[in-house]
Design a protein around this motif. Structure first.
Motif, mmCIF file in Angstrom:
data_model
loop_
_atom_site.group_PDB
_atom_site.id
_atom_site.type_symbol
_atom_site.label_atom_id
_atom_site.label_comp_id
_atom_site.label_asym_id
_atom_site.label_seq_id
_atom_site.Cartn_x
_atom_site.Cartn_y
_atom_site.Cartn_z
ATOM 1 N N ILE A 5 0.870 -1.180 0.000
ATOM 2 C CA ILE A 5 0.000 0.000 0.000
ATOM 3 C C ILE A 5 0.901 1.222 0.000
ATOM 4 O O ILE A 5 1.899 1.266 0.723
ATOM 5 C CB ILE A 5 -0.911 0.027 1.248
ATOM 6 C CG1 ILE A 5 -1.811 -1.209 1.271
ATOM 7 C CG2 ILE A 5 -1.747 1.301 1.284
ATOM 8 C CD1 ILE A 5 -2.595 -1.370 2.568
ATOM 9 N N GLY A 6 0.547 2.212 -0.802
ATOM 10 C CA GLY A 6 1.321 3.448 -0.850
ATOM 11 C C GLY A 6 0.407 4.658 -0.884
ATOM 12 O O GLY A 6 -0.692 4.596 -1.416
ATOM 13 N N VAL A 7 0.881 5.743 -0.302
ATOM 14 C CA VAL A 7 0.151 7.016 -0.331
ATOM 15 C C VAL A 7 1.165 8.130 -0.504
ATOM 16 O O VAL A 7 2.302 8.017 -0.050
ATOM 17 C CB VAL A 7 -0.695 7.224 0.953
ATOM 18 C CG1 VAL A 7 0.180 7.293 2.194
ATOM 19 C CG2 VAL A 7 -1.564 8.462 0.847
ATOM 20 N N ASP A 8 0.761 9.190 -1.203
ATOM 21 C CA ASP A 8 1.635 10.342 -1.352
ATOM 22 C C ASP A 8 0.774 11.588 -1.513
ATOM 23 O O ASP A 8 -0.309 11.531 -2.083
ATOM 24 C CB ASP A 8 2.559 10.187 -2.561
ATOM 25 C CG ASP A 8 3.725 11.159 -2.510
ATOM 26 O OD1 ASP A 8 4.568 11.002 -1.599
ATOM 27 O OD2 ASP A 8 3.779 12.062 -3.357
ATOM 28 N N THR A 9 1.282 12.708 -1.012
ATOM 29 C CA THR A 9 0.615 14.000 -1.118
ATOM 30 C C THR A 9 1.607 15.009 -1.665
ATOM 31 O O THR A 9 2.766 15.033 -1.258
ATOM 32 C CB THR A 9 0.089 14.464 0.262
ATOM 33 O OG1 THR A 9 -0.873 13.505 0.718
ATOM 34 C CG2 THR A 9 -0.571 15.822 0.170
ATOM 35 N N VAL A 10 1.138 15.845 -2.597
ATOM 36 C CA VAL A 10 1.978 16.839 -3.254
ATOM 37 C C VAL A 10 1.335 18.213 -3.095
ATOM 38 O O VAL A 10 0.134 18.368 -3.328
ATOM 39 C CB VAL A 10 2.134 16.502 -4.756
ATOM 40 C CG1 VAL A 10 2.872 17.598 -5.494
ATOM 41 C CG2 VAL A 10 2.838 15.158 -4.928
ATOM 42 N N ASP A 11 2.134 19.197 -2.716
ATOM 43 C CA ASP A 11 1.686 20.590 -2.679
ATOM 44 C C ASP A 11 1.666 21.083 -4.129
ATOM 45 O O ASP A 11 2.718 21.171 -4.774
ATOM 46 C CB ASP A 11 2.655 21.413 -1.831
ATOM 47 C CG ASP A 11 2.273 22.865 -1.733
ATOM 48 O OD1 ASP A 11 2.188 23.536 -2.787
ATOM 49 O OD2 ASP A 11 2.075 23.341 -0.611
#
Length: 141
Positions: A5-11
């Motif tokens: 499982i992977g998650v990422d957040t980008v501004d």
């Protein structure tokens, strides 16, 4: 069985500034079909690619160009089954990728689940031949 499982957040604003400062990033990080998209959509796709790398346990054997985010006729995002992605997924015992992405309030976020379903090879059932060459109207986040 879930492999990763992977998650990422980008501004989004910060990501857009990076694309402006280093124009070559667009071609390095995105496939030709993704490159014309607006910055918020690119940020969501970048988050998706980073989340996929996390779900795979690393980027060995897979390049940015191998991770092509497409939209199906139902507008659901998925990763096109490129040869490099298929090989990397198979090497890790996976055969299905689930993807969810969003952007709101200046942030783009993506979640990825890599799964082993027992299929012979990665064959994303939501990806069709039409998705391999998406039209402009199917190319938004």
């Amino acid at each position: 069985m879930i492999i990763g499982i992977g998650v990422d957040t980008v501004d989004i604003a910060r990501f857009e500034r990076q694309l402006e400062r280093v124009p070559a990033l667009r071609a390095r990080l995105f496939t030709p079909g993704e490159q014309p998209l607006r910055p918020a959509s690119l940020a969501a796709r970048f988050a998706a690619k980073e989340a996929l790398i996390k779900a795979l346990g690393g980027s060995d054997g897979v390049s940015w160009q191998d991770m092509d985010v497409v939209r199906g006729a139902d507008r659901a995002p998925s990763f096109a089954p490129t040869p490099g992605l298929t090989a990397a997924l198979t090497a890790r015992g996976g055969d299905r990728i689930h993807l969810s992405m969003t952007h709101d309030a200046g942030l783009a976020t993506a979640f990825v689940i890599v799964e082993h379903t027992g299929a012979a090879a990665y064959d994303q059932d939501s990806v069709t031949a039409a998705d391999q060459a998406p039209t402009e109207e199917t190319r938004s986040t």
